[in-house]
Design an enzyme around this catalytic site. Structure first.
Site, mmCIF file in Angstrom:
data_model
loop_
_atom_site.group_PDB
_atom_site.id
_atom_site.type_symbol
_atom_site.label_atom_id
_atom_site.label_comp_id
_atom_site.label_asym_id
_atom_site.label_seq_id
_atom_site.Cartn_x
_atom_site.Cartn_y
_atom_site.Cartn_z
ATOM 1 N N HIS A 165 -3.934 18.249 61.966
ATOM 2 C CA HIS A 165 -3.703 18.567 63.383
ATOM 3 C C HIS A 165 -2.598 17.726 64.033
ATOM 4 O O HIS A 165 -1.879 18.206 64.898
ATOM 5 C CB HIS A 165 -5.008 18.485 64.195
ATOM 6 N N LYS A 171 3.211 14.302 64.506
ATOM 7 C CA LYS A 171 3.578 12.951 64.960
ATOM 8 C C LYS A 171 4.537 12.263 63.989
ATOM 9 O O LYS A 171 5.109 11.231 64.318
ATOM 10 C CB LYS A 171 2.317 12.107 65.173
ATOM 11 N N HIS A 177 4.643 16.890 69.748
ATOM 12 C CA HIS A 177 4.087 16.825 68.385
ATOM 13 C C HIS A 177 3.345 18.096 67.945
ATOM 14 O O HIS A 177 3.375 18.422 66.756
ATOM 15 C CB HIS A 177 3.257 15.545 68.160
ATOM 16 N N HIS A 214 -3.992 20.771 71.712
ATOM 17 C CA HIS A 214 -3.889 20.130 73.035
ATOM 18 C C HIS A 214 -3.883 21.155 74.161
ATOM 19 O O HIS A 214 -3.610 20.813 75.312
ATOM 20 C CB HIS A 214 -2.640 19.239 73.110
ATOM 21 N N ASP A 231 -11.849 16.344 67.446
ATOM 22 C CA ASP A 231 -10.904 15.221 67.571
ATOM 23 C C ASP A 231 -11.282 14.327 68.758
ATOM 24 O O ASP A 231 -11.361 13.098 68.640
ATOM 25 C CB ASP A 231 -9.495 15.820 67.742
HETATM 26 FE FE FE2 Z 1 -2.503 15.622 68.772
#
Ligand code: FE2
Length: 328
Positions: free
Chosen positions: A190, A194, A219, A244, A272
């Site tokens: 996920h 990054k 990201h 997100h 998460d």
């Molecule tokens: Fe994330």
């Protein structure tokens, strides 16, 4: 060496069949449907040649049973008369490889058996290759995630917990076992985007500036780009893009709302956040699960899909969340 099961109620026919296949095969015989069915329940075979007309249990019933208990075994029906109805039953319900009419040509029957077993070997080889390929893909996911840790991304224990929470939530949401396991594996990717975030932002001990936040928010889509076009990673791309997003449409990067956010992303987001709340981070102590669940509940329908929140609570009640946390 392949194992053949020969079934016929006529001892002479059975003896002839056994003689035809005595070289190069392990031959086993049954003199009726009951005996054949009992045998199939306990002994794996590669191919069955079965007479249609037998007392009590007919050939199509034996081969239908074989399809249930040993679906891989090749099924051949021997039929002494033109019984179209039983042939149709056999083709439709027992998925037979071939039917052979009595009296048969021994050379032709031999060739049929050779070809059938060649196709069986090919099918098994393909299945082995598919299993190896799938394992290689799965290893690639884990390797990529572990390599990404070098860039100070999430720890492997966080990733493994998110994987297990995701799989458990998916099962609760009605996803089948195989798809839930795949969702769990894909959840590990996920935050792979990054990798594209500059270290100065990723590792900054102070608060990020508005401009830095903008870069940080790139990201999810960076992850989609990293994962390319391979169909195996389709769900991982959904998760990267959507983890997100908020259920009420206030998230990023695309302000997607409600069930327009893929289920996988809605589940991974919850997994998460739940793990982040319940584990120690440099800036906070771990929250008790009850506190985290109360906090999550207050964001149900806003950040999170209410259906996934409900199932997270159920996973707490039945002890699954505690078991997962203790396992990693
Ligand atoms: Fe994330």
């Amino acid at each position: 060496m392949h194992t053949l099961l020969l079934v016929d109620d006529d001892p002479d026919v059975l003896a002839t069949l056994t003689r035809s296949f005595r070289k190069g095969y392990i031959t086993l015989s049954a003199t009726g449907g009951e005996e054949a069915i009992a045998f199939l329940n306990d002994h794996p075979v590669d191919l069955i040649i079965c007479d249609q007309r037998m007392p009590n249990i007919s050939g199509d019933q034996v081969l239908s049973h074989a399809l249930q208990v040993q679906p891989e075994a090749i099924r051949i029906l021997l039929t002494g008369y033109a019984d179209v109805e039983s042939l149709l039953t056999c083709v439709n319900e027992a998925h037979i490889y071939k039917y052979v009419t009595k009296p048969w040509d021994p050379g032709e029957l031999n060739l049929t058996v050779v070809r059938a077993l060649e196709s069986l070997v090919l099918k098994r080889d393909l299945e082995t290759a598919r299993t190896h390929l799938e394992a290689a893909y799965q290893d690639a996911v884990v390797m990529l995630c572990l390599a990404a840790e070098g860039k100070d991304l999430d720890t492997s224990s966080h990733l493994y917990r998110v994987q297990d929470y995701t799989e458990a939530l998916a099962l609760r949401m009605g996803v089948d076992n195989k798809a839930a396991a795949h969702m769990g594996l894909m959840s590990m990717l996920h935050d792979i985007g990054k990798l594209a975030t500059p270290d100065a932002i990723l590792k900054k001990p102070d608060k990020l500036t508005a401009e830095e936040w903008e870069i940080m928010r790139e990201h999810p889509l960076a992850g989609v780009r990293i994962l390319g076009n391979n169909p195996f990673y389709e769900m991982a791309r959904e998760i990267c893009a959507g983890h997100h997003e908020n259920y009420d449409g206030s998230g990023y990067p695309n302000n997607v709302k409600g069930e327009d956010i893929p289920l996988s992303a809605r589940i991974v987001k919850l997994a998460d956040v739940f793990d982040a709340l319940t584990t120690k981070r440099p800036y906070k102590e771990p929250w008790p699960m009850e506190t985290a669940l109360t906090h999550i509940e207050s964001h149900s329908g806003l950040m999170f899909d209410p259906a996934t929140v409900k199932e997270l609570n159920n996973l707490f009640i039945d002890g699954t969340l505690t078991r997962i946390k203790e396992a990693h």
